[in-house]
Design a protein around this motif. Structure first.
Motif, PDB file in Angstrom:
ATOM      1  N   ILE A  62       0.840  -1.202   0.000  1.00  0.00           N
ATOM      2  CA  ILE A  62       0.000   0.000   0.000  1.00  0.00           C
ATOM      3  C   ILE A  62       0.873   1.250   0.000  1.00  0.00           C
ATOM      4  O   ILE A  62       0.653   2.192  -0.767  1.00  0.00           O
ATOM      5  N   ALA A  63       1.884   1.259   0.878  1.00  0.00           N
ATOM      6  CA  ALA A  63       2.748   2.432   0.993  1.00  0.00           C
ATOM      7  C   ALA A  63       3.471   2.718  -0.316  1.00  0.00           C
ATOM      8  O   ALA A  63       3.591   3.871  -0.739  1.00  0.00           O
ATOM      9  N   THR A  64       3.973   1.669  -0.965  1.00  0.00           N
ATOM     10  CA  THR A  64       4.677   1.849  -2.235  1.00  0.00           C
ATOM     11  C   THR A  64       3.747   2.419  -3.292  1.00  0.00           C
ATOM     12  O   THR A  64       4.116   3.328  -4.044  1.00  0.00           O
ATOM     13  N   LYS A  65       2.537   1.912  -3.334  1.00  0.00           N
ATOM     14  CA  LYS A  65       1.579   2.329  -4.359  1.00  0.00           C
ATOM     15  C   LYS A  65       1.065   3.742  -4.120  1.00  0.00           C
ATOM     16  O   LYS A  65       0.866   4.517  -5.058  1.00  0.00           O
ATOM     17  N   GLU A  66       0.842   4.093  -2.853  1.00  0.00           N
ATOM     18  CA  GLU A  66       0.115   5.320  -2.549  1.00  0.00           C
ATOM     19  C   GLU A  66       0.958   6.439  -1.948  1.00  0.00           C
ATOM     20  O   GLU A  66       0.532   7.587  -1.948  1.00  0.00           O
ATOM     21  N   MET A  67       2.129   6.126  -1.389  1.00  0.00           N
ATOM     22  CA  MET A  67       2.866   7.136  -0.630  1.00  0.00           C
ATOM     23  C   MET A  67       4.219   7.508  -1.214  1.00  0.00           C
ATOM     24  O   MET A  67       4.679   8.630  -1.035  1.00  0.00           O
ATOM     25  N   MET A  68       4.891   6.569  -1.867  1.00  0.00           N
ATOM     26  CA  MET A  68       6.273   6.790  -2.266  1.00  0.00           C
ATOM     27  C   MET A  68       6.343   7.723  -3.474  1.00  0.00           C
ATOM     28  O   MET A  68       5.859   7.396  -4.558  1.00  0.00           O
ATOM     29  N   ALA A  89       7.406   0.087  -8.856  1.00  0.00           N
ATOM     30  CA  ALA A  89       7.711  -0.877  -7.793  1.00  0.00           C
ATOM     31  C   ALA A  89       6.430  -1.343  -7.112  1.00  0.00           C
ATOM     32  O   ALA A  89       5.481  -0.574  -6.954  1.00  0.00           O
ATOM     33  N   LYS A  90       6.424  -2.597  -6.713  1.00  0.00           N
ATOM     34  CA  LYS A  90       5.302  -3.145  -5.942  1.00  0.00           C
ATOM     35  C   LYS A  90       5.612  -3.139  -4.454  1.00  0.00           C
ATOM     36  O   LYS A  90       4.718  -3.009  -3.627  1.00  0.00           O
ATOM     37  N   ASP A  91       6.874  -3.307  -4.107  1.00  0.00           N
ATOM     38  CA  ASP A  91       7.309  -3.275  -2.709  1.00  0.00           C
ATOM     39  C   ASP A  91       8.667  -2.589  -2.678  1.00  0.00           C
ATOM     40  O   ASP A  91       9.680  -3.179  -3.045  1.00  0.00           O
ATOM     41  N   TRP A  92       8.695  -1.336  -2.244  1.00  0.00           N
ATOM     42  CA  TRP A  92       9.922  -0.540  -2.274  1.00  0.00           C
ATOM     43  C   TRP A  92      10.985  -1.092  -1.333  1.00  0.00           C
ATOM     44  O   TRP A  92      12.158  -0.737  -1.431  1.00  0.00           O
ATOM     45  N   ALA A  93      10.618  -1.974  -0.435  1.00  0.00           N
ATOM     46  CA  ALA A  93      11.594  -2.564   0.474  1.00  0.00           C
ATOM     47  C   ALA A  93      12.445  -3.628  -0.205  1.00  0.00           C
ATOM     48  O   ALA A  93      13.452  -4.066   0.359  1.00  0.00           O
TER      49      ALA A  93
END
Length: 442
Positions: free
Chosen positions: A329-335, A390-394
Motif C-alpha cells: 500500500i505504501a509503495t503504491k500510494e505514498m512513495m 515498484a510493488k514493494d519498495w523494500a
C-alpha cells in the motif's frame, strides 16, 4: 508510551558496516545553531547565529565542510538541508568536469535528499497514513474521497475500490481500535528518524568521496592515472553486501573514462554506468533503513499494543504478512520523488520527462555491453518503462528497476541541474540556519 526521539532511535540503529569517510581538508568546525525536530531554531541560539560570518548566496560553498555536515549528529533537519545543498554543489562541479549535459549521481541525490527532508521535518504525512491514524470517523469520511481522487480522473473503478478496501482492512485495529493516542506521533517519529539516518549514512560515505574527486580533478584538463589512483585509494575491494566498495571503485573508473572521451554517446553511457553502480551500492547500504522505515507503522502498532511473549510467536507470521501488505500500500500510494518539474510516484510506471522523449538520443540504444547487462538484470534495458513501477519498495530488485529507468530517462534533462533552494533559503542554509517559512516552502 512516549514517542521515541530521533537521536535516541538512531543510536540503537547504528550501522557498523560503514567505513570511515575519506580524509578531506576541512576548516575548523562551525558552531551551528541548535534546531528543534520541527525545524525551528532554538531561541537560545538565535543570537549566536546572528553573529556568524555573513556569506552571500553566490560565494558561500559547503564543499570544504563536508565532514562538519556529517558531524551534525543531533540536528537532523539542518543536517538534511546541508546534505541536499552539498549534493547540489558537488553535482554542479562534477557535471562540468564531465563535459556538461549529463546528470551525475549527485544530481539525482540532490532531489532524493530534498524529498527525504519533507519526511524528516514531518511535513509529508501521506494521505493514506493520515487516514489510518485519524481517530474520528467523520474526519476519515472527509479524507476518503480525496484518497480516491488522488490519482486523478479516469482511473478504473476497480483500482480505486482496491485501494479503499486495502486501507479499510487495516483500520479496524489501528489507533482508533485500541485508543492509542500516542501511536501516530511515534510512527512519524520513527519514520523521520529512519529516513534521516539513511540520508546521513549514504552522504557519510559518498559525500567525502565525490568532494575529493573534485579536489583532485579540478584544474586538471586531462586527468591521468595518478589522479585516479589517488581517488581510489582507501576504497575497499569487494561486494557492497560484505562491506566492500568494489562498485564504487568501478564507478570512479567509469567517471574518469567519461571525462577523457569526446564521443557523446560513449560519454553518456559511461556516466550512466557509473551512476548505476553508485546507485546499486547506495541501495544495498540503505536496505535496512528503507525496510525499517516502511515497516514502521505496523511495527509501532504491534509494539505499542504489547502482545504477551507467549502470543508473539503465534502471530509472528500474521504480522509479517501484514507488514508486506502495508508495504505494498505504501509503495503504491505514498512513495514519491519530487523533481523540479514533476512529482514521480514510485509505485507507478515512469512517464517520459515533461516535454521530452523518454530517452535522449545518446541513450536511446545501449551499445556498452557492461551497461546493457546491468540494465538487463533489472529489466531496464529496452526502450519502454512499462512495468517498472515498484510493488514493494523494500525489495532491492524492485527499487533498482525503477531507479535505473529514472537514471536513464532523466540523465539529459536540464531542469535536474537547477538549484534545490531559492536564494534566501540558500543564504540561510550555508550560514547553518534552517530557513524560516517567510523564505518559502522547502
Amino acid at each position: 508510551m512516549a514517542a521515541i526521539p530521533a537521536s535516541e532511535h538512531a543510536t540503537h540503529f547504528h550501522d557498523a558496516a560503514y567505513l570511515p569517510p575519506l580524509a578531506l581538508t576541512a576548516e575548523a568546525p562551525l558552531q551551528a545553531p541548535r534546531v528543534t525536530r520541527s525545524g525551528v531554531v532554538e531561541r537560545s541560539t538565535r543570537i549566536a547565529a546572528r553573529g556568524m560570518p555573513a556569506e552571500t548566496s553566490e560565494s558561500a560553498s559547503l564543499l570544504d565542510r563536508v565532514h562538519d555536515v556529517i558531524a551534525l549528529s543531533d540536528q537532523p533537519v539542518l543536517r538534511n538541508l546541508l546534505i541536499t545543498q552539498c549534493y547540489y554543489e558537488i553535482s554542479a562541479e562534477l557535471v562540468t568536469l564531465l563535459g556538461g549535459g549529463n546528470a551525475h549521481w549527485c544530481t539525482f541525490a540532490t532531489w532524493a535528499s530534498k524529498t527525504a527532508g519533507s519526511f524528516i521535518r514531518n511535513e509529508e504525512v501521506p494521505s493514506v497514513l493520515r487516514w489510518l491514524i485519524l481517530s474520528d470517523d467523520e474526519e476519515r469520511e472527509a479524507v476518503v474521497p480525496r484518497l480516491l481522487r488522488r490519482r486523478g480522473q479516469g482511473e478504473p473503478e476497480r483500482a480505486s475500490a482496491w485501494r479503499l478496501s486495502a486501507v479499510e482492512l487495516i483500520s479496524p485495529w489501528w489507533g482508533q481500535g485500541f485508543g492509542l493516542m500516542e501511536l501516530p506521533e511515534r510512527i512519524l517519529s520513527e519514520l523521520s528518524a529512519d529516513i534521516a539516518l539513511g540520508n546521513l549514512k549514504v552522504f557519510e560515505e559518498l559525500g567525502p568521496l565525490f568532494a575529493r574527486m573534485i579536489q583532485l580533478y579540478r584544474g586538471c584538463p586531462r586527468p591521468g592515472k595518478k589522479e585516479l589512483a589517488e581517488l581510489l585509494e582507501g576504497l575497499e575491494r569487494g561486494p557492497s553486501t560484505d562491506g566492500g566498495q568494489g562498485l564504487l571503485r568501478s564507478a570512479m573508473e567509469h567517471y574518469h573514462d567519461a571525462m577523457l572521451t569526446e564521443d557523446k554517446d560513449k560519454k553518456a553511457e559511461l556516466i550512466l554506468l557509473a551512476n548505476a553502480r553508485v546507485g546499486l551500492h547506495e541501495q544495498v547500504r540503505l536496505q535496512p533503513y528503507i525496510a525499517r522505515a516502511l515497516n514502521a507503522p505496523v511495527r509501532c502498532a504491534v509494539d505499542t499494543v504489547g502482545l504477551p511473549e507467549a502470543l508473539q510467536s503465534m502471530v509472528l507470521d500474521k504480522v509479517e504478512k501484514l507488514k508486506a501488505f502495508w508495504r505494498a500500500i505504501a509503495t503504491k500510494e505514498m512513495m514519491t520523488m519530487r523533481l523540479p518539474d514533476e512529482i514521480l510516484e514510485l509505485g507507478h510506471d515512469l512517464p517520459a520527462p515533461p516535454g521530452l522523449p523518454l530517452h535522449c538520443a545518446e541513450l536511446e540504444t545501449i551499445e556498452d555491453r557492461e551497461l546493457y547487462e546491468l540494465l538487463l538484470k533489472y529489466d531496464a534495458h529496452d526502450q519502454t518503462t512499462a512495468g517498472c513501477g515498484a510493488k514493494d519498495w523494500a525489495l532491492l530488485s524492485e527499487r533498482m528497476g525503477y531507479i535505473l529507468e529514472l537514471f536513464r530517462s532523466r540523465q539529459c534533462c536540464p531542469r535536474l541541474l537547477e538549484r534545490p533552494f531559492n536564494g534566501e533559503q540558500h543564504a540561510e542554509i550555508v550560514a547553518w540556519r534552517v530557513p524560516s517559512p517567510i523564505h518559502g516552502d522547502l
